[in-house]
Write a protein that holds these residues in place. Structure first.
Motif, PDB file in Angstrom:
ATOM      1  N   GLY A 100      -4.969  14.768  -1.486  1.00  0.00           N
ATOM      2  CA  GLY A 100      -3.540  14.561  -1.365  1.00  0.00           C
ATOM      3  C   GLY A 100      -2.975  13.676  -2.445  1.00  0.00           C
ATOM      4  O   GLY A 100      -3.657  12.819  -2.993  1.00  0.00           O
ATOM      5  N   ASN A 101      -1.682  13.868  -2.749  1.00  0.00           N
ATOM      6  CA  ASN A 101      -1.012  13.091  -3.776  1.00  0.00           C
ATOM      7  C   ASN A 101       0.012  12.127  -3.187  1.00  0.00           C
ATOM      8  O   ASN A 101       0.621  11.360  -3.920  1.00  0.00           O
ATOM      9  CB  ASN A 101      -0.326  14.018  -4.782  1.00  0.00           C
ATOM     10  N   SER A 102       0.235  12.187  -1.872  1.00  0.00           N
ATOM     11  CA  SER A 102       1.176  11.282  -1.241  1.00  0.00           C
ATOM     12  C   SER A 102       0.495   9.946  -0.971  1.00  0.00           C
ATOM     13  O   SER A 102      -0.712   9.889  -0.729  1.00  0.00           O
ATOM     14  CB  SER A 102       1.674  11.880   0.084  1.00  0.00           C
ATOM     15  N   PRO A 103       1.274   8.842  -0.989  1.00  0.00           N
ATOM     16  CA  PRO A 103       0.676   7.543  -0.686  1.00  0.00           C
ATOM     17  C   PRO A 103       0.031   7.531   0.689  1.00  0.00           C
ATOM     18  O   PRO A 103       0.533   8.136   1.633  1.00  0.00           O
ATOM     19  CB  PRO A 103       1.877   6.585  -0.758  1.00  0.00           C
ATOM     20  N   LEU A 104      -1.089   6.851   0.798  1.00  0.00           N
ATOM     21  CA  LEU A 104      -1.822   6.751   2.049  1.00  0.00           C
ATOM     22  C   LEU A 104      -1.692   5.352   2.618  1.00  0.00           C
ATOM     23  O   LEU A 104      -1.739   4.369   1.881  1.00  0.00           O
ATOM     24  CB  LEU A 104      -3.311   7.040   1.827  1.00  0.00           C
ATOM     25  N   SER A 105      -1.550   5.253   3.933  1.00  0.00           N
ATOM     26  CA  SER A 105      -1.658   3.961   4.594  1.00  0.00           C
ATOM     27  C   SER A 105      -3.124   3.540   4.571  1.00  0.00           C
ATOM     28  O   SER A 105      -4.013   4.337   4.254  1.00  0.00           O
ATOM     29  CB  SER A 105      -1.174   4.055   6.034  1.00  0.00           C
ATOM     30  N   LEU A 106      -3.383   2.291   4.921  1.00  0.00           N
ATOM     31  CA  LEU A 106      -4.759   1.828   4.958  1.00  0.00           C
ATOM     32  C   LEU A 106      -5.566   2.630   5.977  1.00  0.00           C
ATOM     33  O   LEU A 106      -6.718   2.999   5.711  1.00  0.00           O
ATOM     34  CB  LEU A 106      -4.786   0.338   5.293  1.00  0.00           C
ATOM     35  N   LEU A 149      -9.607  -2.911   5.328  1.00  0.00           N
ATOM     36  CA  LEU A 149     -10.068  -1.538   5.150  1.00  0.00           C
ATOM     37  C   LEU A 149     -11.379  -1.322   5.892  1.00  0.00           C
ATOM     38  O   LEU A 149     -11.588  -0.279   6.522  1.00  0.00           O
ATOM     39  CB  LEU A 149     -10.238  -1.239   3.661  1.00  0.00           C
ATOM     40  N   ALA A 150     -12.274  -2.312   5.851  1.00  0.00           N
ATOM     41  CA  ALA A 150     -13.544  -2.203   6.568  1.00  0.00           C
ATOM     42  C   ALA A 150     -13.307  -2.063   8.063  1.00  0.00           C
ATOM     43  O   ALA A 150     -13.974  -1.265   8.739  1.00  0.00           O
ATOM     44  CB  ALA A 150     -14.402  -3.429   6.282  1.00  0.00           C
ATOM     45  N   ALA A 151     -12.340  -2.820   8.597  1.00  0.00           N
ATOM     46  CA  ALA A 151     -12.031  -2.725  10.020  1.00  0.00           C
ATOM     47  C   ALA A 151     -11.486  -1.346  10.365  1.00  0.00           C
ATOM     48  O   ALA A 151     -11.871  -0.746  11.381  1.00  0.00           O
ATOM     49  CB  ALA A 151     -11.032  -3.814  10.407  1.00  0.00           C
ATOM     50  N   GLU A 152     -10.600  -0.818   9.520  1.00  0.00           N
ATOM     51  CA  GLU A 152     -10.040   0.513   9.760  1.00  0.00           C
ATOM     52  C   GLU A 152     -11.113   1.593   9.642  1.00  0.00           C
ATOM     53  O   GLU A 152     -11.007   2.654  10.252  1.00  0.00           O
ATOM     54  CB  GLU A 152      -8.899   0.796   8.774  1.00  0.00           C
ATOM     55  N   ALA A 153     -12.157   1.299   8.853  1.00  0.00           N
ATOM     56  CA  ALA A 153     -13.246   2.269   8.668  1.00  0.00           C
ATOM     57  C   ALA A 153     -14.358   2.078   9.695  1.00  0.00           C
ATOM     58  O   ALA A 153     -15.488   2.518   9.475  1.00  0.00           O
ATOM     59  CB  ALA A 153     -13.804   2.149   7.257  1.00  0.00           C
ATOM     60  N   GLY A 154     -14.040   1.402  10.794  1.00  0.00           N
ATOM     61  CA  GLY A 154     -14.994   1.286  11.880  1.00  0.00           C
ATOM     62  C   GLY A 154     -16.025   0.194  11.696  1.00  0.00           C
ATOM     63  O   GLY A 154     -17.129   0.283  12.244  1.00  0.00           O
ATOM     64  N   GLY A 155     -15.685  -0.839  10.927  1.00  0.00           N
ATOM     65  CA  GLY A 155     -16.613  -1.939  10.714  1.00  0.00           C
ATOM     66  C   GLY A 155     -17.578  -1.713   9.575  1.00  0.00           C
ATOM     67  O   GLY A 155     -18.742  -2.120   9.640  1.00  0.00           O
ATOM     68  N   ALA A 156     -17.111  -1.071   8.510  1.00  0.00           N
ATOM     69  CA  ALA A 156     -17.961  -0.827   7.338  1.00  0.00           C
ATOM     70  C   ALA A 156     -18.423  -2.151   6.734  1.00  0.00           C
ATOM     71  O   ALA A 156     -17.651  -3.105   6.656  1.00  0.00           O
ATOM     72  CB  ALA A 156     -17.202  -0.015   6.289  1.00  0.00           C
ATOM     73  N   PRO A 157     -19.679  -2.239   6.291  1.00  0.00           N
ATOM     74  CA  PRO A 157     -20.149  -3.468   5.643  1.00  0.00           C
ATOM     75  C   PRO A 157     -19.400  -3.719   4.332  1.00  0.00           C
ATOM     76  O   PRO A 157     -18.953  -2.770   3.671  1.00  0.00           O
ATOM     77  CB  PRO A 157     -21.626  -3.178   5.375  1.00  0.00           C
ATOM     78  N   VAL A 158     -19.296  -4.989   3.969  1.00  0.00           N
ATOM     79  CA  VAL A 158     -18.654  -5.390   2.713  1.00  0.00           C
ATOM     80  C   VAL A 158     -19.629  -6.239   1.915  1.00  0.00           C
ATOM     81  O   VAL A 158     -20.164  -7.228   2.425  1.00  0.00           O
ATOM     82  CB  VAL A 158     -17.351  -6.179   2.957  1.00  0.00           C
ATOM     83  N   HIS A 177      -1.088  -0.789  -3.350  1.00  0.00           N
ATOM     84  CA  HIS A 177       0.065  -1.683  -3.405  1.00  0.00           C
ATOM     85  C   HIS A 177       0.237  -2.339  -2.044  1.00  0.00           C
ATOM     86  O   HIS A 177       0.084  -1.677  -1.008  1.00  0.00           O
ATOM     87  CB  HIS A 177       1.343  -0.923  -3.759  1.00  0.00           C
ATOM     88  N   GLN A 178       0.559  -3.625  -2.045  1.00  0.00           N
ATOM     89  CA  GLN A 178       0.860  -4.304  -0.789  1.00  0.00           C
ATOM     90  C   GLN A 178       2.367  -4.374  -0.636  1.00  0.00           C
ATOM     91  O   GLN A 178       3.072  -4.889  -1.512  1.00  0.00           O
ATOM     92  CB  GLN A 178       0.257  -5.706  -0.771  1.00  0.00           C
ATOM     93  N   THR A 179       2.884  -3.846   0.459  1.00  0.00           N
ATOM     94  CA  THR A 179       4.315  -3.817   0.721  1.00  0.00           C
ATOM     95  C   THR A 179       4.595  -4.562   2.028  1.00  0.00           C
ATOM     96  O   THR A 179       3.676  -4.997   2.730  1.00  0.00           O
ATOM     97  CB  THR A 179       4.805  -2.363   0.852  1.00  0.00           C
ATOM     98  N   GLU A 180       5.869  -4.695   2.349  1.00  0.00           N
ATOM     99  CA  GLU A 180       6.227  -5.357   3.609  1.00  0.00           C
ATOM    100  C   GLU A 180       5.679  -4.595   4.804  1.00  0.00           C
ATOM    101  O   GLU A 180       5.397  -5.179   5.848  1.00  0.00           O
ATOM    102  CB  GLU A 180       7.755  -5.483   3.712  1.00  0.00           C
ATOM    103  N   GLY A 181       5.502  -3.287   4.637  1.00  0.00           N
ATOM    104  CA  GLY A 181       4.995  -2.466   5.733  1.00  0.00           C
ATOM    105  C   GLY A 181       3.483  -2.322   5.742  1.00  0.00           C
ATOM    106  O   GLY A 181       2.943  -1.576   6.569  1.00  0.00           O
ATOM    107  N   GLY A 182       2.806  -3.002   4.843  1.00  0.00           N
ATOM    108  CA  GLY A 182       1.350  -2.893   4.769  1.00  0.00           C
ATOM    109  C   GLY A 182       0.905  -2.348   3.433  1.00  0.00           C
ATOM    110  O   GLY A 182       1.682  -2.284   2.477  1.00  0.00           O
ATOM    111  N   TYR A 183      -0.339  -1.955   3.355  1.00  0.00           N
ATOM    112  CA  TYR A 183      -0.897  -1.431   2.109  1.00  0.00           C
ATOM    113  C   TYR A 183      -0.589   0.064   1.969  1.00  0.00           C
ATOM    114  O   TYR A 183      -0.585   0.802   2.956  1.00  0.00           O
ATOM    115  CB  TYR A 183      -2.411  -1.617   2.078  1.00  0.00           C
ATOM    116  N   ARG A 184      -0.389   0.481   0.727  1.00  0.00           N
ATOM    117  CA  ARG A 184      -0.211   1.901   0.420  1.00  0.00           C
ATOM    118  C   ARG A 184      -1.060   2.226  -0.797  1.00  0.00           C
ATOM    119  O   ARG A 184      -1.037   1.505  -1.792  1.00  0.00           O
ATOM    120  CB  ARG A 184       1.262   2.240   0.123  1.00  0.00           C
ATOM    121  N   ALA A 185      -1.823   3.305  -0.702  1.00  0.00           N
ATOM    122  CA  ALA A 185      -2.690   3.735  -1.798  1.00  0.00           C
ATOM    123  C   ALA A 185      -2.131   5.005  -2.409  1.00  0.00           C
ATOM    124  O   ALA A 185      -1.875   5.987  -1.702  1.00  0.00           O
ATOM    125  CB  ALA A 185      -4.104   3.983  -1.282  1.00  0.00           C
ATOM    126  N   ALA A 186      -1.927   4.971  -3.724  1.00  0.00           N
ATOM    127  CA  ALA A 186      -1.401   6.120  -4.459  1.00  0.00           C
ATOM    128  C   ALA A 186      -2.417   6.560  -5.508  1.00  0.00           C
ATOM    129  O   ALA A 186      -3.270   5.760  -5.924  1.00  0.00           O
ATOM    130  CB  ALA A 186      -0.069   5.740  -5.133  1.00  0.00           C
TER     131      ALA A 186
END
Length: 204
Positions: free
Chosen positions: A8-14, A51-60, A187-196
């Motif tokens: 996809g080419n649209s910005p993604l939320s975290l 991002l690790a939390a959103e990915a189900g507790g991925a190790p960092v 990018h970090q915005t007022e609404g959270g992170y967005r990945a483009a």
């Protein structure tokens, strides 16, 4: 889909970004190794933790644990030997952890060969590591803003350290930039992170 970046080419939320990571081809044995790069003070640790939390507790894996005063960016061989090679063999990694106060390695940390592992830190997307990365994220914060955040976070007592670190960081990115090879710009915005989509097209 480009095998090296989420679809996809649209910005993604975290959350949306996290949901795409395990769809990528494994890049390091069974592991999808995800670089979270950017300038010191940009907020990479916070981004990686969320991002690790959103990915189900991925190790960092934090590159600050592998860097030293003498080698702020010369830790790639150490990372490959202690993290990449075990992952390639499908087994748990164990890397040494540097103590920045004692100025020596003290202890170690185990990192499971999970489906997704985040590699967070300045230079995590460097040339020597790209063959092992499933995707490279660049946190889009300019150097001056990142450094002022870092100094404010660490306090005036460490301002001298920041001066030396900033010079080393500038030298590193001049010789081995990550941003031109980033798959996604975060990018970090007022609404959270967005990945483009980032500048790197993998030749096609």
């Amino acid at each position: 889909m480009d095998a090296h970046r989420p679809a996809g080419n649209s910005p993604l939320s975290l959350r949306g970004l996290a949901g795409t990571l395990d769809l990528l081809p494994p890049s390091c044995g069974p592991v999808r190794l995800v670089a979270v790069d950017g300038h010191a003070g940009a907020g990479k640790s916070t981004l990686a933790a969320r991002l690790a939390a959103e990915a189900g507790g991925a190790p960092v894996v934090h590159t600050d644990d592998l860097a030293t005063h003498e080698e702020p960016f010369g830790w790639a061989d150490r990372l490959v030997a202690e993290v990449v090679v075990p992952f390639q063999e499908g087994r748990e990694a164990r890397h040494r952890v540097y103590d920045w106060t004692a100025r020596r390695f003290a202890g170690e940390r185990a990192v499971p060969a999970a489906p997704v592992v985040l590699l967070e830190g300045v230079g995590s997307g460097q040339l020597a590591l790209r063959p092992y990365l499933a995707v490279t994220l660049w946190l889009e914060v300019d150097p001056a803003t990142a450094r002022s955040r870092g100094i404010r976070r660490d306090g005036p007592a460490l301002e001298h350290f920041w001066t030396g670190w900033s010079a080393a960081e500038d030298q590193h990115f001049a010789a081995d930039p990550t941003r031109p090879f980033a798959d996604l710009l975060v990018h970090q915005t007022e609404g959270g992170y967005r990945a483009a989509p980032g500048p790197y097209d993998h030749g096609g």
